[in-house]
Each structure stands twice: as C-alpha cells, then as structure tokens.
Design an enzyme around this catalytic site. Structure first.
Site, mmCIF file in Angstrom:
data_model
loop_
_atom_site.group_PDB
_atom_site.id
_atom_site.type_symbol
_atom_site.label_atom_id
_atom_site.label_comp_id
_atom_site.label_asym_id
_atom_site.label_seq_id
_atom_site.Cartn_x
_atom_site.Cartn_y
_atom_site.Cartn_z
ATOM 1 N N LYS A 30 1.914 37.912 37.447
ATOM 2 C CA LYS A 30 1.564 38.967 36.491
ATOM 3 C C LYS A 30 2.821 39.657 35.960
ATOM 4 C CE LYS A 30 -2.192 41.097 37.286
ATOM 5 N NZ LYS A 30 -3.254 41.885 37.924
ATOM 6 N N ARG A 100 -1.078 47.543 40.088
ATOM 7 C CA ARG A 100 -1.776 46.288 40.342
ATOM 8 C C ARG A 100 -0.910 45.348 41.180
ATOM 9 N NH1 ARG A 100 -3.586 47.008 34.740
ATOM 10 N NH2 ARG A 100 -5.871 46.811 34.606
ATOM 11 N N GLY A 109 -8.686 38.972 42.049
ATOM 12 C CA GLY A 109 -9.526 39.935 42.736
ATOM 13 C C GLY A 109 -9.285 40.068 44.224
ATOM 14 N N MET A 111 -6.540 41.116 45.899
ATOM 15 C CA MET A 111 -5.736 42.254 46.347
ATOM 16 C C MET A 111 -6.056 43.474 45.498
ATOM 17 S SD MET A 111 -2.187 40.252 47.192
ATOM 18 C CE MET A 111 -2.195 39.387 45.632
ATOM 19 N N ARG A 344 -1.949 34.557 32.085
ATOM 20 C CA ARG A 344 -1.647 33.618 33.160
ATOM 21 C C ARG A 344 -2.285 32.277 32.793
ATOM 22 N NH1 ARG A 344 -5.499 36.667 37.608
ATOM 23 N NH2 ARG A 344 -7.489 36.336 36.567
ATOM 24 N N HIS A 460 -16.069 38.111 38.974
ATOM 25 C CA HIS A 460 -15.415 37.561 40.162
ATOM 26 C C HIS A 460 -16.052 36.243 40.578
ATOM 27 C CE1 HIS A 460 -15.101 37.100 44.600
ATOM 28 N NE2 HIS A 460 -13.843 37.390 44.352
ATOM 29 N N ARG A 566 -15.155 -1.477 58.000
ATOM 30 C CA ARG A 566 -15.480 -1.176 59.402
ATOM 31 C C ARG A 566 -16.687 -2.034 59.817
ATOM 32 N NH1 ARG A 566 -14.801 3.691 56.607
ATOM 33 N NH2 ARG A 566 -13.124 5.053 57.320
ATOM 34 N N ARG A 622 -11.634 -5.070 59.491
ATOM 35 C CA ARG A 622 -11.194 -4.633 60.825
ATOM 36 C C ARG A 622 -12.160 -5.184 61.868
ATOM 37 N NH1 ARG A 622 -11.099 1.665 62.290
ATOM 38 N NH2 ARG A 622 -13.348 1.317 62.419
ATOM 39 N N GLU A 751 -1.831 2.719 64.871
ATOM 40 C CA GLU A 751 -2.538 3.987 65.115
ATOM 41 C C GLU A 751 -2.230 4.567 66.485
ATOM 42 O OE1 GLU A 751 -6.763 3.132 64.776
ATOM 43 O OE2 GLU A 751 -6.415 1.060 65.379
ATOM 44 N N SER A 770 -1.365 -1.651 58.547
ATOM 45 C CA SER A 770 -2.164 -0.590 57.922
ATOM 46 C C SER A 770 -2.185 0.579 58.894
ATOM 47 C CB SER A 770 -3.585 -1.082 57.642
ATOM 48 O OG SER A 770 -4.348 -0.048 57.049
ATOM 49 N N GLY A 772 -3.526 3.613 60.618
ATOM 50 C CA GLY A 772 -4.775 4.340 60.889
ATOM 51 C C GLY A 772 -4.424 5.772 61.231
ATOM 52 N N THR A 773 -4.290 6.591 60.209
ATOM 53 C CA THR A 773 -3.709 7.920 60.403
ATOM 54 C C THR A 773 -4.641 8.895 61.119
ATOM 55 O OG1 THR A 773 -4.370 8.428 58.133
ATOM 56 C CG2 THR A 773 -2.091 7.742 58.491
ATOM 57 N N ASN A 774 -5.935 8.605 61.179
ATOM 58 C CA ASN A 774 -6.827 9.501 61.933
ATOM 59 C C ASN A 774 -6.457 9.467 63.415
ATOM 60 O OD1 ASN A 774 -8.134 9.900 59.512
ATOM 61 N ND2 ASN A 774 -9.813 8.510 59.972
ATOM 62 N N ASP A 775 -6.434 8.250 63.992
ATOM 63 C CA ASP A 775 -6.096 8.131 65.411
ATOM 64 C C ASP A 775 -4.627 8.419 65.665
ATOM 65 O OD1 ASP A 775 -8.550 7.689 66.505
ATOM 66 O OD2 ASP A 775 -8.407 5.505 66.541
ATOM 67 N N CYS A 837 -5.069 3.585 55.800
ATOM 68 C CA CYS A 837 -6.509 3.470 55.600
ATOM 69 C C CYS A 837 -7.280 4.597 56.270
ATOM 70 C CB CYS A 837 -7.022 2.122 56.099
ATOM 71 S SG CYS A 837 -6.746 1.847 57.861
ATOM 72 N N TYR A 857 0.141 0.507 49.318
ATOM 73 C CA TYR A 857 -1.174 0.986 48.883
ATOM 74 C C TYR A 857 -1.670 2.099 49.792
ATOM 75 C CZ TYR A 857 -3.250 -1.697 52.755
ATOM 76 O OH TYR A 857 -3.581 -2.173 53.998
#
Length: 879
Positions: A30, A100, A109, A111, A344, A460, A566, A622, A751, A770, A772-775, A837, A857
């Site tokens: 602002k 303000r 809205g 703050m 803005r 708002h 899977r 897999r 993984e 590949s 396995g980023t979750n595990d 993946c 990829y």
C-alpha cells in the site's frame, strides 16, 4: 535489534515522494503504491509510511515503539500540515488522518485500520465549522470513537452496535444515514460511556496520543490470530511485518456530492476487459468493504456523476499502462473531487488470471513469458473444477451477487468454527453468514462454499473467496439467518443445519438440494496459455493413473506418459479382491499359484487397457507395494463373510490376519520385500505386463511398458529382482513365439534414504529412477504422514517448518537426497532418465526444484497435469 540510524518514515506528497512501487518489502504494497501514484501525478491525499522494518523492531524489543520513532512521526506530520494547510488536532481547521496497515503481500482485511484520527471534542467543532456540515462532523467523530475503541482498545464492536441500534430505535430510523444531529450527539455521548466503561479511561483528547496508540495497534495486528492464520493458509512467509500508512483523511460522507468506492480495472471473476466495481453515495470506505450497505454497480455512476466516471476510466488506463497489470483501486469522492486511496494488483479467479494474462499479451502490454508468470499455477485448479449441469433441474430459492465462481453443495454451517469442525468430520458444508469478517477465515477456507446475505462484490467474503478460488455468493438479501435457532429462511422456506443447499458462484443462484455437476469447458485463452507453457518448459509432465479412464483424462490434459501405475488398486475391483485374498490365505506355493492364475487375466486386461489409452507413451507399472494384510478384512463380520465365500474356517482367516500383523507396516513386509519372499507374485505381474504388451503390439498398438520395483534399499535387492523380471519377460516371449523388438525397461523407486545415498550402486541395475517423495519425506523426517497434523500447525506457527513437507518438497533436506541420487546415478549411467511420482509432482514449488536439479519428468494426478505444465514453464522462464 537497534535500527536507530535507519530511516523509519517515508513521506509521499506533492512536495516530495520518498518511495516507489519497487519498495514493497520496506513500505508494504500500500505504501509503495501510494508513493508511486503520487509520483506519476495521480490525485492521492498526502501522507507518510512507517516501514515494515520498524514493525520487526517493535516485536524484537518487546513490543515497544522504538526510541526516536515518534520524533520522525512529528517531523512528517509537520510536512503534512504544511502541504494541506491544516493543523493536526486544531479546533479551527483540523487535519485528520487514516492509519492503515500494509504488508508487502496483500492481506485484505486481515490487519487493523483506524479512520478520522485526530478528532477530539474541540476538533469536531472545528470540522463542523470549516465544512459547514455539523452532521458530517458528528458522524465522523462517532465513527472514530467506535473504530478506535474496537481496533485499538479491543472494546467489543457489538457493544457500540447495540448502542447505535438503541438510539436509532429511539429516533425511529432504520438507516445509519437517517439519524439526525441530535441523535448523533446522543450517540457520541453513549459511545464515550461505552469506551470509559470498557477501558477505564476517557476517550483521548490528545491527537498525538491517538496516533501513537493507533500505530502500535497496527503493529500488534501483524500477529493477531486471523492475520497469522491467513498467512498460514496462503503460505506467506519471510516478511518483516506490516508497514503503517498515515494519510490525510478525505471524506465520502460529506453529502450527496460525495461518495466512496472500490474498483478493478478488469472483471476479477471473468477477466473481461471492462471497468468493474461498486460505490456508495455519502459513505466512507469501510461501508463498502464491510458489507454494511449494499453498494451500487460502478456503471450506475454515469447517472450520478458522469464526469467522475470518465475520470475513473482515465485512471484505469493510466494505471494499466503504468503497472501493465490489472489493478484494484480504492477511491473517495469528496465534494465532487476524485481522490485515490490505494492501488494494488487485483486478486482474481484462476479463470480471470488466464484471460487477463493472455489478453495483455495480445494487447502488447506483456510478453508470453510474463504471461506465464502472471498466473499462479495452482489457480488453474479453479478452471478444472466441475460446474453445475445446465440441464439439471434447479430449485432456485434466490439470486445473490456472483462474488466468486464455482459450484458447491453442502449442509448449512452457521459459524466459522462449525464449518471447520464439520469439514474435519467429513461433511461438505456451506458457510452461511450475514457477512464475514477476517475472524472467519478458517471457516471460510474449510467450507465448500460461502453464502452471505449482505455485502457486495468487493466485500470481505468476495475478495477472500476469489483469492482462494472458493465459490461464494454475497448480498443474497432474501436469506434470513437465525443463528441462535440454527435455521435460515429463504423466501419463506425454512432450512436447517442438516439440509443441503447448492450455490452457483458464477450466476449467484442459491438452490435447494444437491444439484448435479459436470466437467468444465476450457477457454481459448487457457489453450493459448498451455501452448506457451509447452513451448517454454523442458520438464515433461506425466501422470499417476491406474485405470484407462484416468489415463485418457490425463492425456487429454496433456500428460506425456504414466509415471506411476499402482497395481494394488486393481486388486480391489469386483471379484478379484476375493481371488487376491485366496492367494494370501494359501498355505503353500501351489495353493498361492491357484489364486495368482485367477488374477493374471485381470492384470493382463488392466495393463492392456492402459497401454491402449497411452499408446506411443511410456507406462510405468509399479509392482505390488503395500503389505498383504491391507487386502484382508479386519472386522469379524467381514472375516466371516470371506470364510463363507472361500469355504474355510473363520479361525484360519483370523490366524492369518494375526500372522501378518506388523507393529509398523510402513517399514515392514512390503514393496520389493514381498517380491523376494513371494517371487511368484512378481512373476505373475511381469507375465501380465509382457503378455499385454505383446497383444498390443500384435494389434498395432504402440505399447511402451516400464517396470518399477518399489522400496529398494540395497543394490542386491534390485539385482536379484531384475534377473527374475528379465527371465520372466524372456519366458513369455518364447511361450508366445514373439520375436519382434520388445524393450521393457526396469527401474526402481528411490524412496528410502539409503537408496539415495547408494544411488551409484543401485544405478548399475536400473534403467531409470523415480523418486517416491511421499515415503522419502516420511523416512527422512521421521514423520508419519497420517499423523503429522497433530503437531504440524504448531511447527508452522513457530516457523520450524515453512509448510507441510508432504505437500511441498523439503528442498534443503529431502531435496538434497534427491539431488545426490541424481548426481550419483548419472555418474554411473550418463543421461539416466529420472523423475518423481509422489504427490509433490503436482506442486509448483516442488516442480521448480525438479527443474533445477535436471529431472526429466514429474508425475502427478490427472487433474494436476495442467498445473504441472504451467509450473514447469514458470520454472524454465524464471531460470
């Protein structure tokens, strides 16, 4: 944290302007834009900005205003008095200011704001004399006492409202603007009493004391719960704090030649290049954004003040030419004079963002690369969500203002907390309120949609919902809400908390029941943006898909292969779960083989369907990953049903379930460990894949299967299993008499941290990696992804973590393991294909990291494919 040598206050006005639009980090959005507009000659009331660094300093020294700050404030106030010809707190010609907040990132809205600051009993009389309008001066004073009491001194707002309602009843008026001077004088006396009863002090008559307390209140508001929660929801991190903007007050409530409004230079819902906004005659700015009165469409201004409307169109042109971006402006008309209070970059829906970006390229304002960066990748989700089926019957109850497009159905929730609780319990709810306030953000975020009975397109609720892509209808005046009795009435029809309603944020229609939805139709602008994205990106985008339907959908969205099929999901379909369970319950290899022989034709047809849908593109299959106990029933009545179906004793099933039980199954007998223990399962799956590929080839279908072995931790595991896979593939080819080329690459998921650390050894036996980023995230952090929510909010609040590591890749920890594996793997095999993946494959921040470390990829869910395509292009353009 001393900053006494640092300039804390920056002035903007005709005499000098000490800021620019590039100084957002220091002056907040602002303050930076007020200085910028002043510099380019637009009509902006003068003022000054206290920096975000000062807010950080305030927090660091124990929430105290730094020494010397008030001296700088006094010096800048003197400049302001000189420029305006008014005196702060004067009883002759008083200078009034607004105070303000303004962070570097817009937080509408969230703050605090105080208007009309500097009014005292004597200054009010001076304002009445100089304006010639005593009613106006009284109204300004009552607003200050209310707002100062509420915002600065934390006096509950409803106490002031109760007094206002009492006095309006006494004078027999319904609208605020109808209360006469006598009523306003009585109201001011009542407000002062409320203030003293609540704070123990008289309302301050020293304007500089008002200013000091207001500045401190704005700094404090940086860490109030609603502001903190908004930053959490929107993943806003790394900011110093909020700036404070002190600006000369201008008044839209000086009579019928005055007014106030909010406008967007283009339609923020659709992106149409048409001036869009609302205004109120004889009102102050908070009346529009708070939804207290329902405003008029800006098009109607032509009937009231055509010359002002033309000036606003000039402002639209000037701002878009200067900023080369759609702008959201606030303005006031004081006695026929237009003054700008803010500009803005306007918040917009995903659909609008795409249209505006593409049209600005066509208009020659920006380049294709800039257009790609203008659309937040996650906002594409809004274009891919379903809408209501136009052919479906609609029991339309009322029509409100279409504040944020989308289609949502759910049961009625009456408060933000209720919306949060019921959503956590699995319900879809519509948050129904008279209006929303910043305190409601958690419930607004949780709800499927938002419906308010008051407020306009810039209230708002509307602004916040549009920023999130949340379906919202505002100003539905025929919705009567009885929160106490948990009931709403719409045109005489009652609805309770268990009744379902549907809201169409594109048309404003509120409907009874759950209206059917349909898939979206994508615009030509969307297609253009995706073409540009595909031109600039270097990362391929694959998909995670287990069925031909998912594969076709993903391919239609632009997927270039399947990075994760899977196979375990296939075993739960129809009768094959019984065959799977029969195999698991078998006591010996011969009996297991009977079950596997039943599963083989199902698997073969599954793979054939996928290869056909994705012909010409890779399909990464897999091998079985989850532990076997997940396929067995654990409740006794379901176990009895299985026993009856297989004609085996219940005790046998119960014993097998007990035998397979593991204390920590995520680290137990799963993935490649199953294939080593039960090689016949691997052989069945490899056979099905090969047979499906051969049948496709014989039918002229270009099948390109790849086999991925999960949960490898050592190179010997992969070496052993690869030999078994290759032997199986060769055996099937010989049995089928197939002599043509049939390349089936064999790779692995990385993984387990040990696999990343020894990736060079594992790469000797793998054709691709590949991640396995979750595990990998779970094992690197030691966090259970199923239980992290019990402590994650506190970790984010204390900035231990910036965001959920299961949603956005931890680049400094998990990411370094991936980078190491890439380097080691390609050090062993130059040019080795690598991708990810996990769920991170559809997250823009994670995709940017994948681009930086040179992956080939990313693979994500079908509906995330367009998001990933755009994010990959953004990563390439930014680099």
């Amino acid at each position: 944290m001393a900053m006494t040598s640092q300039k804390r206050v920056h002035y903007f006005g005709k005499t000098k302007s000490e800021g620019s639009k590039e100084m957002k980090d220091l002056l907040g959005g602002k303050g930076a834009n007020l200085a910028e507009m002043t510099s380019i000659g637009l009509p902006v009331p003068p003022g000054f900005t206290i920096t975000t660094e000062t807010c950080a300093e305030y927090d660091a020294i124990g929430r105290k205003l730094p020494d010397g700050l008030l001296d700088e404030v006094h010096s800048n106030m003197a400049l302001l008095e000189e420029e305006t010809g008014k005196k702060f707190g004067s009883e002759d010609n008083p200078l009034l200011v607004s105070v303000r907040s303004g962070a570097a990132v817009s937080m509408p809205g969230m703050m605090d704001t105080v208007l009309n600051l500097g009014l005292t009993d004597k200054a009010m009389d001076g304002l009445a004399d100089v304006s010639g309008n005593r009613r106006f001066a009284l109204d300004a004073y009552r607003r200050l006492i209310n707002m100062f009491g509420d915002v600065v001194m934390e006096v509950p707002h409803h106490i002031f409202e109760d007094e206002f309602d009492r006095i309006k009843d006494k004078y027999d008026v319904s609208e605020d603007t109808d209360l006469n001077e006598a009523g306003l004088e009585e109201l001011i006396t009542a407000y002062k009493a409320v203030y003293k009863n609540s704070t123990g002090d008289d309302f301050p008559q020293d304007p500089y004391l008002q200013l000091e307390k207001a500045v401190e209140a704005v700094f404090k508001s940086w860490n109030i719960p609603r502001a903190v929660r908004y930053r959490e929801i929107n993943e806003i991190t790394g900011l110093l704090g909020t700036a404070v903007n002190v600006q000369t007050m201008v008044f839209g409530n000086m009579g019928d030649d005055s007014g106030t409004g909010v406008a967007f230079t283009r339609d923020p819902s659709t992106g149409e290049n048409k001036f869009f906004g609302e205004f109120l005659i004889n009102a102050q700015g908070e009346d529009v954004v708070a939804g207290i009165r329902t405003p008029q469409n800006v098009d109607e201004m032509v009937k009231w003040r055509p010359e002002i409307y033309e000036q606003l169109l000039d402002v639209k042109r000037i701002l878009e030419n200067h900023y080369r971006e759609m702008q959201d402006i606030e303005y006031t008309i004081e006695k026929g004079n237009l003054l700008l209070l803010q500009t803005r970059n306007g918040k917009r829906t995903g659909r609008a963002a795409v249209k505006i970006a593409v049209e600005m390229v066509v208009e020659g304002r920006i380049t294709q690369q800039e257009a790609l960066l203008r659309v937040p990748a996650n906002d594409l989700n809004q274009l891919l969500l379903p809408t209501f089926d136009a052919k479906a019957e609609r029991d339309i109850l009322t029509v409100g203002l279409p504040a944020s497009p989308g289609a949502a159905s759910g049961k009625i929730a009456y408060s933000a907390d209720e919306a949060v609780d019921r959503t956590h319990e699995g319900e879809s709810v519509i948050l129904v309120r008279k209006d929303t306030s910043p305190e409601d953000v958690s419930g607004m975020h949780a709800a499927a949609g938002i419906l308010t009975s008051t407020g306009g397109m810039t209230s708002h609720a509307a602004v916040v919902a549009r920023g999130w892509g949340k379906c919202c209808i505002a100003g539905a005046g025929e919705v009567v809400i009885d929160e106490k009795n948990r009931c709403i009435t719409i045109n005489g029809r009652p609805f309770g908390g268990q009744d379902i309603i549907s809201i169409d944020g594109s048309s404003g229609e509120v409907m009874a029941g759950d209206v059917p939805r349909k898939e979206p139709k994508l615009s030509e602008e969307f297609k253009s943006l995706m073409e540009w994205a595909d031109h600039y990106r270097t990362l391929q985008v694959w998909t995670n898909a287990d069925t031909p339907q998912d594969a076709e959908r993903a391919r239609n969205w632009g997927a270039q292969g399947i990075g994760l099929c899977r196979t375990e999901h296939m075993f739960f379909e129809g009768d094959r779960i019984t065959d799977m369970r029969e195999m698991i319950l078998a006591d010996n290899l011969e009996a297991r083989q009977v079950g596997l022989d039943k599963l083989l034709p199902h698997q073969r047809e599954d793979f054939k369907g996928l290869f056909t849908s994705m012909q010409g593109l890779s399909v990464t299959v897999r091998l079985l990953d989850p532990p076997l106990h997940e396929f067995l029933p654990h409740e006794e009545h379901l176990q009895q049903e299985l026993a009856d179906r297989l004609r085996v004793p219940l005790e046998k099933i119960m014993a097998r379930v007990t035998q397979l039980h593991e204390t920590n199954p995520m680290l137990g007998h799963r993935g490649c460990r199953l294939s080593i223990s039960y090689p016949e399962i691997l052989v069945m799956q490899a056979t099905a894949i090969t047979e499906a590929a051969i049948e496709c080839k014989q039918e002229g279908i270009d099948a390109r299967p790849e086999i991925m072995v999960p949960l490898i931790g050592t190179s010997k595991e992969l070496s052993l299993l690869r030999k078994q896979i290759e032997t199986t593939i060769q055996g099937v080819k010989e049995t089928k008499g197939f002599t043509d080329e049939l390349a089936i690459p064999v790779g692995t998921m990385i993984e387990i941290p040990r696999a990343a650390l020894t990736a060079d050894e594992i790469a000797k036996h793998a054709d691709f990696f590949s991640f396995g980023t979750n595990d990998l995230t779970q094992m690197t952090f030691g966090y259970s992804r199923d239980d992290i929510n019990s402590f994650l909010p506190n970790y984010i609040r204390h900035e231990i973590l910036e965001r959920d590591p299961f949603q956005s890749l931890d680049t400094t920890g998990v990411g370094q393991l991936i980078a190491m594996a890439v380097s080691k793997g390609r050090g062993e095999k130059k040019g080795m294909k690598m991708g990810i993946c996990g769920e991170h494959g559809g997250d823009p921040l994670s995709i940017r990291f994948c681009h930086q470390i040179g992956l080939n990829y990313v693979s994500c869910s079908p509906f995330r494919v367009p998001v990933a395509r755009l994010a990959a292009a953004q990563a390439a353009v930014k680099k």
